[in-house]
Scaffold this motif. Structure first.
Motif, short mmCIF file in Angstrom:
data_model
loop_
_atom_site.label_atom_id
_atom_site.label_comp_id
_atom_site.label_asym_id
_atom_site.label_seq_id
_atom_site.Cartn_x
_atom_site.Cartn_y
_atom_site.Cartn_z
N VAL A 1 -15.08 6.71 0.51
CA VAL A 1 -13.80 6.43 -0.93
C VAL A 1 -14.06 5.10 -0.75
N ARG A 2 -14.08 4.74 -2.20
CA ARG A 2 -14.70 3.11 -2.05
C ARG A 2 -13.26 3.15 -3.08
N VAL A 3 -11.82 2.04 -2.29
CA VAL A 3 -10.49 1.91 -2.77
C VAL A 3 -10.69 0.24 -3.39
N LEU A 4 -10.05 0.03 -4.78
CA LEU A 4 -10.23 -1.38 -5.42
C LEU A 4 -8.64 -1.67 -6.24
N PHE A 5 -8.31 -2.94 -5.47
CA PHE A 5 -7.30 -3.11 -5.80
C PHE A 5 -7.95 -4.79 -6.60
N LEU A 6 -7.62 -4.73 -8.32
CA LEU A 6 -7.85 -5.96 -8.87
C LEU A 6 -6.81 -6.35 -9.80
N ARG B 1 -6.56 11.40 8.42
CA ARG B 1 -7.13 12.25 8.64
C ARG B 1 -8.29 12.23 7.49
N GLY B 2 -8.46 11.97 6.88
CA GLY B 2 -9.27 11.95 5.82
C GLY B 2 -10.88 11.21 6.05
N PRO B 3 -11.57 10.89 4.77
CA PRO B 3 -12.64 10.59 5.03
C PRO B 3 -13.03 9.31 5.40
N PRO B 4 -13.60 8.21 5.39
CA PRO B 4 -13.73 7.23 5.74
C PRO B 4 -13.90 6.68 4.37
N ALA B 5 -13.23 5.33 4.39
CA ALA B 5 -12.93 4.58 2.83
C ALA B 5 -13.28 2.90 2.99
N ASP B 6 -13.44 2.45 2.22
CA ASP B 6 -12.99 0.84 2.14
C ASP B 6 -12.48 0.51 0.95
N LEU B 7 -12.26 -1.17 1.00
CA LEU B 7 -11.27 -1.76 0.15
C LEU B 7 -12.01 -3.31 -0.19
N VAL B 8 -11.62 -3.40 -1.57
CA VAL B 8 -12.23 -3.78 -2.00
C VAL B 8 -10.58 -5.14 -2.73
N MET B 9 -10.81 -6.23 -2.39
CA MET B 9 -9.38 -7.11 -3.42
C MET B 9 -10.71 -7.86 -3.91
N ASP C 1 -13.91 -5.04 8.93
CA ASP C 1 -15.47 -4.25 8.51
C ASP C 1 -14.90 -3.13 7.93
N GLN C 2 -13.41 -3.64 6.99
CA GLN C 2 -13.11 -2.13 5.97
C GLN C 2 -12.65 -2.57 4.98
N VAL C 3 -11.82 -3.59 4.95
CA VAL C 3 -12.07 -4.54 3.59
C VAL C 3 -12.30 -5.86 3.36
N ARG C 4 -12.98 -5.57 2.24
CA ARG C 4 -13.26 -7.30 1.78
C ARG C 4 -12.25 -7.79 0.80
N VAL C 5 -12.42 -9.14 1.12
CA VAL C 5 -11.64 -10.22 -0.35
C VAL C 5 -12.80 -10.79 -0.85
N THR C 6 -13.12 -10.85 -1.72
CA THR C 6 -13.67 -10.93 -3.19
C THR C 6 -13.36 -12.69 -3.17
N GLY C 7 -12.01 -12.51 -4.16
CA GLY C 7 -11.74 -13.53 -5.19
C GLY C 7 -11.84 -13.28 -6.30
N TRP C 8 -11.61 -14.29 -7.62
CA TRP C 8 -11.80 -14.00 -8.33
C TRP C 8 -13.08 -14.06 -8.71
N VAL C 9 -14.20 -13.18 -10.33
CA VAL C 9 -14.85 -12.09 -10.23
C VAL C 9 -14.64 -12.73 -11.83
N VAL D 1 -10.63 4.31 -6.15
CA VAL D 1 -10.10 5.18 -6.78
C VAL D 1 -8.91 3.22 -7.06
N LEU D 2 -7.99 2.76 -7.81
CA LEU D 2 -7.58 1.57 -7.86
C LEU D 2 -6.24 1.44 -7.63
N VAL D 3 -5.55 1.19 -6.75
CA VAL D 3 -4.35 0.85 -6.48
C VAL D 3 -3.89 -0.13 -6.69
N LEU D 4 -2.63 -0.77 -6.64
CA LEU D 4 -1.87 -1.80 -7.75
C LEU D 4 -0.39 -1.57 -7.00
#
Length: 355
Positions: free
Chosen positions: A177-182, A206-214, A234-242, A256-259
């Motif tokens: 599951v890919r989670v995004l903070f924008l 206890r669910g599936p694997p997930a990663d987070l992009v900020m 290995d789970q979180v990537r901070v890209t900076g401004w896009v 998923v979007l998390v804010l």
């Protein structure tokens, strides 16, 4: 006076943030041509000198529009603090020229700005809101707040706008599951609260694997350092401004979007996620409850790390729930926040204030 000419005043469309996104969205609607809208930028990201120069140039262009073209209406997009100072001066100039004024209030800090201001500034804010022919609030929450500040003001609700898309496909059981903070990477947006919560997910989930992009500007280096300190590289990537053209790509590649913000107006990032059918987890602050509720998203109290961890655990473990909430969020966009509905609401407001 032309009955079909309007002037919009806001930050530059190249500036980071929701107001610039909103203006770009509306530029692509029939409203822009039907009212022959001229856009004047009075702010741009940069040094103090750059901001002063841009404001003086924008104010000059605004006065030129008033004197030479006599628009039917001026529409000023303001936030708080310096933004309100700049736009209020132009609002009073338009009032002096007997041109109807629409004051569009964005941003989640307006109440704090007003409460912290000296008595004379609060009186000026009240008078400015009351002077406008219409004050636009993004939702009912902000309408009540603005009406409390200036009971004599005419406050109408016109929400932010987005173009609905097709819903993203949620992964099945066991798939990542890919989670995004924008948004801006700051404490006020809950960015570091989210990193702490993500570290705790390793023990609680206890669910599936997930990663987070900020993705966003702000304290990018600090966030990257914290990711390393917490052992989350290995789970979180901070890209900076896009750039904006990559935002949709990010959204389409997420589930998923998390804010977890501490203060908000009506965040465009959240609306854009709803428009793509993402499952949304957000804090119940500002205008966010005007966008989502328990029927189409998951709301958590601001600053509550335990609730944030629990909410993320729930949605990460349940693909059917993610699909259901995302689908209902997209339905809500179509019903209330579709840009085709919003530009017609603005058109109707212009017809009213210029009648």
């Amino acid at each position: 006076m032309s009955r079909r000419r309007a002037v919009w005043v806001s930050t530059s469309t190249g500036t980071l943030g929701g107001v610039a996104t909103y203006v770009r969205t509306m530029q692509r609607t029939p409203l822009w041509g039907e009212w022959d809208i001229r856009h004047v930028a009075t702010h741009r990201d940069g040094s103090v000198a750059t901001r002063v120069i841009v404001f003086l140039g924008g104010a000059t262009a605004f006065v030129r529009e008033l004197l030479l073209h006599r628009p039917a209406v001026v529409h000023l997009h303001t936030a708080s603090y310096g933004s309100f100072a700049r736009k209020s001066l132009l609002a009073w100039a338009a009032r002096g020229a007997r041109v109807p004024v629409v004051l569009h209030v964005h941003g989640g800090a307006f109440r704090d700005f007003y409460r912290a201001a000296p008595w004379l500034v609060r009186r000026y804010v009240r008078a400015t809101l009351q002077m406008a022919d219409a004050v636009v609030a993004l939702g009912e929450t902000w309408q009540r707040m603005l009406q409390e500040i200036s009971p004599g003001a005419r406050v109408v609700v016109i929400p932010n706008a987005v173009r609905p898309g097709a819903p993203v496909e949620q992964p099945g059981p066991g798939e990542t599951v890919r989670v995004l903070f924008l948004g801006s990477i700051h404490e006020a947006k809950g960015a570091f609260l989210l990193l702490d919560a993500w570290r705790r997910l390793g023990d609680a989930r206890r669910g599936p694997p997930a990663d987070l992009v900020m993705a966003g500007n702000g304290a990018v280096d600090e966030a990257r350092a914290k990711v390393a300190d917490l052992g989350l590289a290995d789970q979180v990537r901070v890209t900076g401004w896009v750039p904006q053209r990559q935002v949709e790509t990010l959204l389409r590649g997420s589930h998923v979007l998390v804010l977890p913000s501490f203060a908000e107006g009506q965040p465009m990032a959240l609306l854009e996620a709803m428009a793509q059918g993402l499952c949304v987890v957000a804090s119940s602050v500002g205008g966010i409850p005007d966008l989502i509720d328990g029927e189409c998203g998951v709301l958590v109290p601001p600053g509550d790390g335990d609730a944030l961890v629990a909410a993320l655990c729930t949605v990460l473990a349940d693909p059917e729930l993610r699909s259901r909430l995302g689908g209902r969020a997209l339905d809500r966009v179509r019903e209330r926040f579709d840009v085709d509905r919003v530009w017609r609401a603005i058109d109707g407001l212009y017809e009213d204030v210029t009648a």
